[in-house]
Motif scaffolding. Structure first.
Motif, short mmCIF file in Angstrom:
data_model
loop_
_atom_site.label_atom_id
_atom_site.label_comp_id
_atom_site.label_asym_id
_atom_site.label_seq_id
_atom_site.Cartn_x
_atom_site.Cartn_y
_atom_site.Cartn_z
N ILE A 139 10.14 -16.44 10.49
CA ILE A 139 9.13 -16.28 9.43
C ILE A 139 8.31 -15.02 9.68
N GLY A 140 7.98 -14.78 10.94
CA GLY A 140 7.21 -13.58 11.28
C GLY A 140 7.96 -12.31 10.91
N ASN A 141 9.26 -12.28 11.18
CA ASN A 141 10.06 -11.11 10.83
C ASN A 141 10.10 -10.92 9.31
N ASP A 142 10.20 -12.01 8.58
CA ASP A 142 10.20 -11.93 7.11
C ASP A 142 8.86 -11.39 6.61
N GLN A 143 7.77 -11.82 7.24
CA GLN A 143 6.44 -11.36 6.83
C GLN A 143 6.26 -9.87 7.11
N VAL A 144 6.78 -9.42 8.24
CA VAL A 144 6.70 -7.99 8.58
C VAL A 144 7.47 -7.16 7.55
N ARG A 145 8.67 -7.62 7.18
CA ARG A 145 9.45 -6.90 6.18
C ARG A 145 8.75 -6.89 4.83
N SER A 146 8.18 -8.03 4.44
CA SER A 146 7.48 -8.12 3.16
C SER A 146 6.29 -7.18 3.14
N ARG A 147 5.55 -7.13 4.23
CA ARG A 147 4.39 -6.24 4.34
C ARG A 147 4.82 -4.78 4.19
N ALA A 148 5.88 -4.41 4.90
CA ALA A 148 6.35 -3.02 4.87
C ALA A 148 6.82 -2.63 3.47
N LEU A 149 7.53 -3.52 2.79
CA LEU A 149 8.03 -3.23 1.44
C LEU A 149 6.86 -3.09 0.45
N THR A 150 5.86 -3.96 0.59
CA THR A 150 4.69 -3.89 -0.31
C THR A 150 3.96 -2.58 -0.12
N ILE A 151 3.72 -2.19 1.12
CA ILE A 151 3.00 -0.94 1.39
C ILE A 151 3.79 0.26 0.89
N ALA A 152 5.09 0.26 1.11
CA ALA A 152 5.92 1.38 0.64
C ALA A 152 5.86 1.48 -0.88
N ARG A 153 5.90 0.35 -1.57
CA ARG A 153 5.84 0.33 -3.02
C ARG A 153 4.50 0.88 -3.52
N LEU A 154 3.41 0.46 -2.87
CA LEU A 154 2.07 0.93 -3.28
C LEU A 154 1.90 2.42 -3.01
N LYS A 155 2.45 2.90 -1.91
CA LYS A 155 2.34 4.34 -1.61
C LYS A 155 3.08 5.18 -2.63
N ARG A 156 4.21 4.67 -3.13
CA ARG A 156 4.93 5.40 -4.18
C ARG A 156 4.14 5.38 -5.48
N ARG A 157 3.44 4.28 -5.72
CA ARG A 157 2.72 4.11 -6.98
C ARG A 157 1.48 4.99 -7.08
N HIS A 158 0.75 5.13 -6.00
CA HIS A 158 -0.55 5.80 -6.05
C HIS A 158 -0.46 7.26 -5.65
N ARG A 159 -0.86 8.12 -6.57
CA ARG A 159 -0.92 9.56 -6.31
C ARG A 159 -2.33 10.01 -5.94
N PHE A 160 -3.31 9.12 -6.15
CA PHE A 160 -4.70 9.44 -5.85
C PHE A 160 -5.28 8.41 -4.88
N CYS A 161 -6.14 8.89 -4.00
CA CYS A 161 -6.83 7.99 -3.08
C CYS A 161 -7.68 7.01 -3.89
N GLN A 162 -7.59 5.74 -3.56
CA GLN A 162 -8.29 4.73 -4.34
C GLN A 162 -9.79 4.66 -4.03
N LEU A 163 -10.24 5.43 -3.05
CA LEU A 163 -11.67 5.49 -2.77
C LEU A 163 -12.29 6.80 -3.25
N CYS A 164 -11.77 7.92 -2.77
CA CYS A 164 -12.39 9.20 -3.16
C CYS A 164 -11.83 9.74 -4.47
N ARG A 165 -10.71 9.20 -4.93
CA ARG A 165 -10.06 9.58 -6.19
C ARG A 165 -9.47 10.98 -6.16
N GLU A 166 -9.35 11.57 -4.98
CA GLU A 166 -8.70 12.87 -4.86
C GLU A 166 -7.20 12.68 -4.74
N GLN A 167 -6.47 13.67 -5.27
CA GLN A 167 -5.02 13.58 -5.21
C GLN A 167 -4.54 13.79 -3.78
#
Length: 234
Positions: A131-159
């Motif tokens: 289960i831990g290995n599955d959670q690590v993979r799920s975390r990594a896939l989610t972060i990779a997906r979000l990094k592809r999605r966001h072109r701007f910093c979600q705090l400072c809003r700079e590209q």
């Protein structure tokens, strides 16, 4: 109080007031644990050893007498019939130690042995690792997906530029809520420098990693708080 000592074989000796017969019941219980989805459950009809009674009925009587304490941890499904999560018994044994001080040492010894049996169960360890290995993979896939999605910093809003790495920040810390490690609504993609500055800011103030501290940090530095309403757009 004697210090805990570790042998050369990484073993810890435990001195208890339990009888050989009582300890034998724990060894028997080890083979009767129900392991499902990385969690252990104890059948209700196998609690007489843990609760230090002479019969299964006496153990059931204790469960019924303290039902308000154990109710949140009781399970009765097709997959896990009439059982209880170990934490319910840990809580009950500590309560019994307080209510029946003459047997406090025995109840707390029982708690310790139960924790050992659960913690050393090989099937539970294997499931937890899977289960831990599955959670690590799920975390990594989610972060990779979000990094592809966001072109701007979600705090400072700079590209994001070529000179600044995208960092994934968990709004509620992973140590506090590991179940949210792969939750998109708990992750912001921000600049590396801002990520480092936030953690330094939190450490200086002795704060927890939380939505409240991140909001205060953002307002203190004039950063966006749009993520409070819609964290995964931008």
């Amino acid at each position: 109080m004697p210090k805990i000592s570790l042998s050369q074989d990484n073993e810890v000796a435990l001195q208890v007031t339990l009888t050989a017969g009582q300890v034998a019941k724990f060894n028997s219980l080890a083979n009767k644990l129900i392991i499902r989805n990385g969690a252990a459950y104890i059948p209700l009809n196998e609690l007489h050893g843990v609760l230090l009674t002479n019969s299964r009925q006496s153990a059931k009587n204790i469960i019924n007498a303290y039902r308000d304490i154990v109710r949140p941890f009781l399970v009765d499904t097709l997959e896990i019939p009439e059982a209880i999560a170990p934490i319910g018994i840990y809580t009950l044994l500590e309560k019994l130690a307080v209510d029946k001080s003459s047997r406090a040492l025995e109840y707390r010894a029982s708690l310790t042995l139960l924790a050992y049996i659960v913690g050393s169960n090989p099937q539970l360890a294997l499931q937890a690792q899977t289960i831990g290995n599955d959670q690590v993979r799920s975390r990594a896939l989610t972060i990779a997906r979000l990094k592809r999605r966001h072109r701007f910093c979600q705090l400072c809003r700079e590209q994001f530029g070529n000179d600044g790495r995208k960092h994934a920040h968990h709004i509620i810390g992973e140590s506090e809520r590991p179940d949210l490690a792969a939750d998109e609504n708990n992750i912001l993609i921000i600049k590396e420098s801002i990520h480092d500055a936030y953690h330094a800011w939190v450490n200086e103030r002795g704060c927890a990693i939380s939505g409240a501290t991140l909001r205060n940090f953002a307002r203190h530095n004039g950063y966006s708080t749009d993520w409070l309403n819609d964290r995964n757009t931008g």
